[in-house]
Design an enzyme around this catalytic site. Structure first.
Site, PDB file in Angstrom:
ATOM      1  N   ASP A   1       0.920  -1.304   0.302  1.00 14.11           N
ATOM      2  CA  ASP A   1      -0.066   0.085  -0.185  1.00 14.11           C
ATOM      3  C   ASP A   1       1.183   1.482  -0.078  1.00 14.11           C
ATOM      4  OD1 ASP A   1      -1.802  -1.994   0.587  1.00 14.11           O
ATOM      5  OD2 ASP A   1      -2.029  -1.036   2.811  1.00 14.11           O
TER       6      ASP A   1
ATOM      7  N   ASP B   1     -13.730  -3.538  -0.791  1.00  5.79           N
ATOM      8  CA  ASP B   1     -12.851  -3.489   0.261  1.00  5.79           C
ATOM      9  C   ASP B   1     -13.781  -3.307   0.485  1.00  5.79           C
ATOM     10  OD1 ASP B   1     -10.123  -2.307  -0.666  1.00  5.79           O
ATOM     11  OD2 ASP B   1     -11.462  -0.885  -1.343  1.00  5.79           O
TER      12      ASP B   1
HETATM   13  O1  1PR Z   1     -10.308   2.872  -5.019  1.00  3.33           O
HETATM   14  O2  1PR Z   1      -9.798   2.574  -7.313  1.00  3.33           O
HETATM   15  O3  1PR Z   1      -8.514   4.078  -6.210  1.00  3.33           O
HETATM   16  O4  1PR Z   1      -8.150   2.307  -5.704  1.00  3.33           O
HETATM   17  C1  1PR Z   1      -7.888   2.638  -4.403  1.00  3.33           C
HETATM   18  C2  1PR Z   1      -6.917   0.706  -3.723  1.00  3.33           C
HETATM   19  O5  1PR Z   1      -6.025   1.124  -2.687  1.00  3.33           O
HETATM   20  C3  1PR Z   1      -8.087  -0.362  -3.494  1.00  3.33           C
HETATM   21  O6  1PR Z   1      -7.408  -1.176  -4.098  1.00  3.33           O
HETATM   22  C4  1PR Z   1      -8.252  -0.386  -2.534  1.00  3.33           C
HETATM   23  O7  1PR Z   1      -8.177  -1.235  -1.408  1.00  3.33           O
HETATM   24  C5  1PR Z   1      -7.044   0.369  -1.532  1.00  3.33           C
HETATM   25  N1  1PR Z   1      -7.195   1.063  -0.290  1.00  3.33           N
HETATM   26  C6  1PR Z   1      -6.957   1.410  -0.143  1.00  3.33           C
HETATM   27  N2  1PR Z   1      -7.263   2.695   1.257  1.00  3.33           N
HETATM   28  C7  1PR Z   1      -6.048   1.739   1.734  1.00  3.33           C
HETATM   29  C8  1PR Z   1      -5.776   1.794   2.819  1.00  3.33           C
HETATM   30  O8  1PR Z   1      -5.943   0.933   3.956  1.00  3.33           O
HETATM   31  N3  1PR Z   1      -6.322   3.044   4.053  1.00  3.33           N
HETATM   32  N4  1PR Z   1      -5.753  -0.570   1.634  1.00  3.33           N
HETATM   33  C9  1PR Z   1      -6.232   0.853   0.919  1.00  3.33           C
HETATM   34  C10 1PR Z   1      -6.291  -1.613   1.196  1.00  3.33           C
HETATM   35  C11 1PR Z   1      -5.506  -3.862   2.143  1.00  3.33           C
HETATM   36  C12 1PR Z   1      -4.842  -4.763   1.166  1.00  3.33           C
HETATM   37  C13 1PR Z   1      -3.990  -4.922   2.418  1.00  3.33           C
HETATM   38  C14 1PR Z   1      -4.400  -6.353   3.128  1.00  3.33           C
HETATM   39  C15 1PR Z   1      -3.293  -6.598   3.324  1.00  3.33           C
HETATM   40  N5  1PR Z   1      -5.153  -2.315   1.429  1.00  3.33           N
HETATM   41  O9  1PR Z   1      -4.609  -4.371   0.539  1.00  3.33           O
HETATM   42  O10 1PR Z   1      -2.954  -4.715   2.317  1.00  3.33           O
HETATM   43  O11 1PR Z   1      -5.548  -6.167   3.320  1.00  3.33           O
HETATM   44  O12 1PR Z   1      -2.616  -6.590   4.818  1.00  3.33           O
HETATM   45  P1  1PR Z   1      -2.636  -7.639   6.424  1.00  3.33           P
HETATM   46  O13 1PR Z   1      -2.159  -8.641   5.158  1.00  3.33           O
HETATM   47  O14 1PR Z   1      -1.873  -6.382   7.175  1.00  3.33           O
HETATM   48  O15 1PR Z   1      -3.871  -8.009   6.588  1.00  3.33           O
HETATM   49  P2  1PR Z   1      -9.455   2.631  -6.355  1.00  3.33           P
END
Ligand code: 1PR
Length: 590
Positions: A287, A445
């Site tokens: 991320d 999400d």
């Molecule tokens: O909506 O098209 O602009 O895409 C935004 C992208 O960014 C989406 O794929 C969304 O999942 C991601 N995103 C947005 N905010 C966050 C955040 O964390 N605040 N991250 C985010 C999503 C979740 C996973 C993470 C897993 C594994 N992150 O990708 O890597 O949950 O984590 P873990 O193994 O530590 O539990 P758009």
């Protein structure tokens, strides 16, 4: 290596009037070769005599036929990495001047043939191949050698190899596209495949050519996925592979090296794997966002909250994106994903550091790279309109092999479910039309919403393993947009089914409740979605131990499992996950 000589195109066109298939004898052997069906409209191939161009002699240069349909940056990076320079084909004569030619087919069959015919390149390609000059086709570059394809067709191909390219049949219980690391069954001794042995190689495609008596002599390897399909062909100096050597790690790089430098002889064997079928993938996710100092960092949240719970409330910084991606590649990640997590509010094409990160990362990562964040239509401060396709194209040009759409896919699915009509205009539809659905991931999400009675909601619920805070036995999974900030009136089940229909090739299934918790994947959710769709599903969020990976693969139909925090914090090495899975009898790429 066998060396067949080749007839000229003009001879072939004469032969076509007398037989649908005939044998061509070289001095050393008899091989079936280069057929056109009687009465079929001939390719726009003139006699090779019209092209008397001398081959280039520079040994360190490879000619690349990139007809501009998509991302070939990965291949360029791989070629450069093994020490070769690239000369791009601009005209048909450049094909005929080539000393070695690589043809990475990208996109769909029909537009590719269209471009080749219109630019006179089909003709030059036929001539080049007829002259038994060194050729390597990749993916669509293999399929185009066949007579025709069913992809939006039938569409006529170059017709050099007998056979029709057809779609994988998902009714046989396989997921389509075929995405991931699979095993080869070597059919004949072919120098470029010498180092593969029992290693997996990376495939990503929905169409394939099938072996038959008519093309048997061409086949150098097959792969089993539902049926046995053609994984590579070889005759004389002409090679083509359905898999992606540029994305198959060290083994893939050795395929390219052996093609580009056939005199290299047998080198030491690479580490031998245990490949027998499609492996479960282990994916490292980064991320990425700008921190308060303006640096682009890898961050990681707890339930999507990426700020430290201190007075300063800083964005957590877990490392530099390019370094970490390179490290995960070396550690054996089967794929690396970058999610630009604040791109929903910033314009990604204005985020030049992020594009730079991609460019640098892709120079040293030879497994697939997925990039997501901010893929949507956009108007900048000057009123200039950018389509989501332009945003995705820039990601592809900067090194992405697949792109991932989050928020915009939710809006598209809502619209589709409301109207019942595919507008064809959503980012998802447009990008998958141009780049193929295998290049488009939808990232979901969702957040768990407990209910006492499944009839109380219009969305698909599951009976949960662990009841909710008020002893609720059921839950539905509400989709969110803007990084979990806004809940939408659509469930993960409904979204997954809709985006599959709209052209998604894969689903990255997060879970806000489990993100960063280290307590395991949400098995209820992953089972629900992976049973609902026939495209591959990547399980994400919650991995804390190696056992969590075997649990998700044993209890659900997920094709891959993704983790972030445990890899960033070096709590669990990727190889430990793979060693554990392998011990548990779950096939992985070693
Ligand atoms: O909506 O098209 O602009 O895409 C935004 C992208 O960014 C989406 O794929 C969304 O999942 C991601 N995103 C947005 N905010 C966050 C955040 O964390 N605040 N991250 C985010 C999503 C979740 C996973 C993470 C897993 C594994 N992150 O990708 O890597 O949950 O984590 P873990 O193994 O530590 O539990 P758009």
């Amino acid at each position: 290596m066998e060396a067949a000589s080749f007839t000229s195109t003009s001879q072939l066109l004469t032969a076509e009037s007398t037989a649908s298939f005939s044998s061509y004898s070289s001095s050393s052997q008899s091989l079936r070769f280069l057929r056109y069906k009687p009465n079929a409209k001939p390719l726009n191939c003139k006699s090779s005599r019209s092209f008397s161009v001398r081959a280039s002699t520079d040994d360190s240069v490879v000619t690349l036929l990139d007809y501009g349909a998509g991302n070939v940056r990965s291949l360029r990076n791989a070629i450069k990495h093994i020490g070769f320079d690239i000369k791009d084909v601009q005209t048909p004569e450049d094909i005929l001047k080539a000393k070695r030619l690589i043809f990475p087919g990208v996109g769909a069959f029909a537009p590719a043939m269209d471009v080749l015919n219109k630019k006179g390149m089909a003709e030059a390609l036929c001539t080049y191949i007829e002259q038994d000059r060194p050729f390597l086709g990749i993916c669509l570059g293999l399929q185009l050698l066949f007579e025709s394809s069913e992809e939006n067709g039938p569409v006529k191909g170059l017709g050099l190899i007998p056979g029709v390219v057809g779609r994988f049949d998902s009714s046989k219980g396989i997921r389509v596209p075929h995405i991931g690391w699979n095993a080869l069954q070597i059919a004949k001794d072919t120098q470029i495949l010498d180092d593969i042995g029992n290693s997996h190689v990376y495939f990503v495609h929905s169409y394939r050519a099938m072996p038959s008596d008519d093309n048997r002599e061409w086949i150098s390897s097959t792969c089993k996925y539902g049926d046995n399909f053609i994984a590579s062909i070889q005759r004389g100096n002409v090679h083509a592979v359905q898999f992606h050597p540029e994305k198959s790690g060290d083994v893939g790089l050795s395929v390219l090296r052996r093609f580009l430098n056939p005199k290299s002889g047998k080198t030491q064997k690479l580490v031998q794997g245990n490949a027998s079928k499609l492996a479960k993938r282990v994916i490292a996710c980064l991320d990425v966002r700008t921190n308060d100092k303006g640096d682009l960092v890898v961050t990681k949240g707890d339930q999507y909250d990426v700020r430290e719970h201190t007075k300063e409330n800083e964005v957590r910084n877990l490392g530099k994106p390019v370094d970490l991606a390179g490290q995960y590649y070396k550690d054996g990640a089967d794929e690396v994903s970058f999610l630009n997590i604040t791109a929903f509010r910033d314009f990604p094409l204005g985020d030049l550091p992020m594009l730079k990160v991609l460019r640098y990362a892709s120079e040293n990562v030879f497994v697939p790279l997925t990039v997501g964040g901010g893929i949507r239509d956009f108007k900048d401060g000057n009123g200039r309109y950018y389509s989501s396709l332009e945003v995705a194209s820039e990601y592809f040009r900067s090194g992405a092999d697949k792109i991932s759409i989050g928020s915009d896919a939710v809006y598209a699915a809502e619209e589709y479910l409301k109207s019942g009509v595919k507008s064809g205009k959503s980012s998802l539809e447009q990008i998958s039309r141009v780049y193929g659905n295998q290049a488009v991931v939808v990232s979901i999400d969702p957040r768990r919403v407990y209910v006492k009675d499944p009839k109380a909601v219009e969305f698909r619920t599951v009976k949960v393993r662990n009841p909710g805070p008020n002893a609720e036995e059921y839950a539905w999974y509400q989709c969110t947009v803007s990084g979990g900030r806004e809940g939408r009136p659509i469930g993960a089940y409904e979204l997954a089914k809709a985006v599959e229909e709209l052209g998604a090739g894969e689903i990255l299934l997060n879970c806000i409740d489990c993100d960063g918790q280290g307590k395991g994947f949400d098995i209820d959710l992953i089972k629900l979605i992976s049973d609902a769709v026939s495209i591959p599903v990547i399980a994400s969020s919650g991995a804390g131990t190696v056992e969590h990976f075997s649990e998700v693969f044993r209890e659900t139909n997920a094709s891959a499992a993704l983790a972030a925090g445990i890899f960033h914090r070096k709590e669990v090495p990727i190889q430990a996950v793979k060693g554990h899975l392998s011990k548990e009898g779950i096939e992985v790429r070693m």
